[in-house]
Write a protein that holds these residues in place. Structure first.
Motif, mmCIF file in Angstrom:
data_model
loop_
_atom_site.group_PDB
_atom_site.id
_atom_site.type_symbol
_atom_site.label_atom_id
_atom_site.label_comp_id
_atom_site.label_asym_id
_atom_site.label_seq_id
_atom_site.Cartn_x
_atom_site.Cartn_y
_atom_site.Cartn_z
ATOM 1 N N VAL A 104 -1.846 -19.260 -54.813
ATOM 2 C CA VAL A 104 -0.923 -19.881 -55.767
ATOM 3 C C VAL A 104 0.135 -20.688 -55.017
ATOM 4 C CG1 VAL A 104 0.805 -19.367 -57.545
ATOM 5 C CG2 VAL A 104 -1.350 -18.087 -57.492
ATOM 6 N N SER A 105 0.660 -20.094 -53.949
ATOM 7 C CA SER A 105 1.713 -20.766 -53.172
ATOM 8 C C SER A 105 1.102 -21.580 -52.035
ATOM 9 C CB SER A 105 2.673 -19.711 -52.579
ATOM 10 O OG SER A 105 1.988 -18.923 -51.602
ATOM 11 N N ASN A 106 1.936 -22.449 -51.462
ATOM 12 C CA ASN A 106 1.518 -23.174 -50.255
ATOM 13 C C ASN A 106 1.832 -22.276 -49.068
ATOM 14 O OD1 ASN A 106 1.003 -24.764 -48.076
ATOM 15 N ND2 ASN A 106 2.387 -26.435 -48.659
ATOM 16 N N VAL A 107 0.831 -21.542 -48.622
ATOM 17 C CA VAL A 107 1.056 -20.560 -47.554
ATOM 18 C C VAL A 107 1.498 -21.223 -46.247
ATOM 19 C CG1 VAL A 107 -0.465 -18.781 -48.511
ATOM 20 C CG2 VAL A 107 -1.425 -20.575 -47.054
ATOM 21 N N HIS A 108 1.201 -22.491 -46.110
ATOM 22 C CA HIS A 108 1.553 -23.201 -44.872
ATOM 23 C C HIS A 108 3.010 -23.637 -44.822
ATOM 24 C CE1 HIS A 108 -2.628 -23.028 -43.818
ATOM 25 N NE2 HIS A 108 -2.941 -23.546 -44.996
ATOM 26 N N ALA A 109 3.686 -23.482 -45.940
ATOM 27 C CA ALA A 109 5.110 -23.839 -46.005
ATOM 28 C C ALA A 109 5.985 -22.591 -46.069
ATOM 29 C CB ALA A 109 5.354 -24.703 -47.235
ATOM 30 N N ARG A 110 5.408 -21.437 -45.755
ATOM 31 C CA ARG A 110 6.130 -20.167 -45.879
ATOM 32 C C ARG A 110 6.296 -19.512 -44.508
ATOM 33 N NH1 ARG A 110 3.726 -16.758 -50.669
ATOM 34 N NH2 ARG A 110 5.731 -15.672 -50.385
ATOM 35 N N GLU A 111 6.424 -18.203 -44.480
ATOM 36 C CA GLU A 111 6.608 -17.502 -43.203
ATOM 37 C C GLU A 111 5.437 -17.751 -42.248
ATOM 38 O OE1 GLU A 111 7.860 -14.464 -46.466
ATOM 39 O OE2 GLU A 111 6.464 -16.132 -46.247
ATOM 40 N N PRO A 112 5.701 -17.760 -40.964
ATOM 41 C CA PRO A 112 4.625 -18.041 -39.999
ATOM 42 C C PRO A 112 3.390 -17.165 -40.166
ATOM 43 C CG PRO A 112 6.747 -18.115 -38.892
ATOM 44 C CD PRO A 112 7.024 -17.654 -40.301
ATOM 45 N N ARG A 114 1.966 -16.155 -42.689
ATOM 46 C CA ARG A 114 1.101 -16.567 -43.790
ATOM 47 C C ARG A 114 0.237 -17.778 -43.432
ATOM 48 N NH1 ARG A 114 3.015 -13.528 -48.221
ATOM 49 N NH2 ARG A 114 5.274 -13.103 -48.064
ATOM 50 N N LYS A 115 0.488 -18.379 -42.300
ATOM 51 C CA LYS A 115 -0.283 -19.563 -41.903
ATOM 52 C C LYS A 115 -1.681 -19.230 -41.410
ATOM 53 C CE LYS A 115 3.959 -21.953 -40.521
ATOM 54 N NZ LYS A 115 4.059 -22.990 -41.568
ATOM 55 N N HIS A 116 -1.907 -17.967 -41.018
ATOM 56 C CA HIS A 116 -3.249 -17.581 -40.574
ATOM 57 C C HIS A 116 -4.002 -16.898 -41.692
ATOM 58 C CE1 HIS A 116 -6.295 -14.794 -38.905
ATOM 59 N NE2 HIS A 116 -6.609 -15.891 -38.250
ATOM 60 N N SER A 117 -5.284 -17.314 -41.835
ATOM 61 C CA SER A 117 -6.190 -16.667 -42.780
ATOM 62 C C SER A 117 -7.433 -16.201 -42.036
ATOM 63 C CB SER A 117 -6.617 -17.649 -43.887
ATOM 64 O OG SER A 117 -7.722 -17.128 -44.610
ATOM 65 N N TYR A 118 -7.882 -14.987 -42.323
ATOM 66 C CA TYR A 118 -9.139 -14.490 -41.772
ATOM 67 C C TYR A 118 -10.351 -15.036 -42.517
ATOM 68 C CZ TYR A 118 -7.090 -11.272 -38.422
ATOM 69 O OH TYR A 118 -6.423 -10.731 -37.337
ATOM 70 N N LEU A 119 -10.117 -15.844 -43.558
ATOM 71 C CA LEU A 119 -11.212 -16.333 -44.390
ATOM 72 C C LEU A 119 -11.432 -17.843 -44.342
ATOM 73 C CD1 LEU A 119 -10.563 -14.258 -47.651
ATOM 74 C CD2 LEU A 119 -11.848 -13.596 -45.615
ATOM 75 N N SER A 120 -10.351 -18.604 -44.109
ATOM 76 C CA SER A 120 -10.426 -20.054 -44.345
ATOM 77 C C SER A 120 -11.553 -20.765 -43.611
ATOM 78 C CB SER A 120 -9.090 -20.718 -43.981
ATOM 79 O OG SER A 120 -8.059 -20.293 -44.833
ATOM 80 N N ASP A 121 -11.828 -20.383 -42.386
ATOM 81 C CA ASP A 121 -12.851 -21.115 -41.622
ATOM 82 C C ASP A 121 -14.254 -20.897 -42.171
ATOM 83 O OD1 ASP A 121 -12.515 -18.390 -40.568
ATOM 84 O OD2 ASP A 121 -14.021 -18.971 -39.069
ATOM 85 N N LYS A 122 -14.421 -19.899 -43.013
ATOM 86 C CA LYS A 122 -15.733 -19.625 -43.609
ATOM 87 C C LYS A 122 -15.798 -20.001 -45.086
ATOM 88 C CE LYS A 122 -17.587 -18.047 -39.844
ATOM 89 N NZ LYS A 122 -18.664 -18.851 -39.187
#
Ligand SMILES: O=C1C[C@@](O)(C(=O)O)C[C@@H](O)[C@@H]1O
Length: 154
Positions: A104-112, A114-122
């Protein structure tokens, strides 16, 4: 065959509508799901919704969906497990389930952290920062454009 899509929401998303409304807005998860089901009907896809605050329950639901579970694709908002869960990553990979990662939120504009995801690359796609409209966009994509496995060839 009409597509079968599973919407998974992770921890604290059951609090949508009251949880940090300045970040997540005021729409409840129940309202999000109701709107998604209406949209799914118009798109001629079957939509199931699942929410859990527990990592293992989410893993179990993904495994059930993947092994003859009648699901073509997953839309997942993993919540905080985005940033911590190898187990959810492994479950999605383990059943070779195409998925859209949604925030829902822009995780890249929040706390550091939150910038990493264990899922995004897949993920087939990652949607973040659109508010709850992201659920509408994700469903449209999953219903009409997402590449899924042809079950008939399995
Ligand atoms: O619980 C959530 C919600 C979230 O996934 C989002 O939808 O913006 C973002 C996560 O960082 C957070 O822990």
């Amino acid at each position: 065959m009409n597509r079968r899509i599973l919407l998974i929401n992770g921890p604290n998303l059951n609090l949508l509508g009251t949880r940090e409304p300045q970040v997540y807005g005021s729409t409840t998860l129940d309202d999000v799901v109701s709107s998604a089901k209406e949209q799914a009907s118009k798109l001629s896809v079957h939509l199931e919704s699942f929410q859990s605050n527990h990592e293992g329950a989410i893993v179990d639901r993904i495994q059930a969906a993947g092994v003859g579970g009648g699901v073509d694709a997953i839309i997942i908002n993993p919540g905080a497990y985005t940033h911590t869960s190898v187990a959810i990553r492994d479950a999605l990979l383990g059943v070779e389930m195409p998925f859209v990662e949604l925030h829902v939120s822009n995780v890249h504009a929040r706390e550091p952290f939150r910038k990493h995801s264990y899922l995004s690359d897949k993920a087939t796609a990652v949607i973040c920062g659109l508010g709850v409209h992201g659920y509408t966009v994700a469903l449209e994509f999953a219903a009409k454009h997402m590449k899924i496995k042809d079950k008939a060839k399995l």
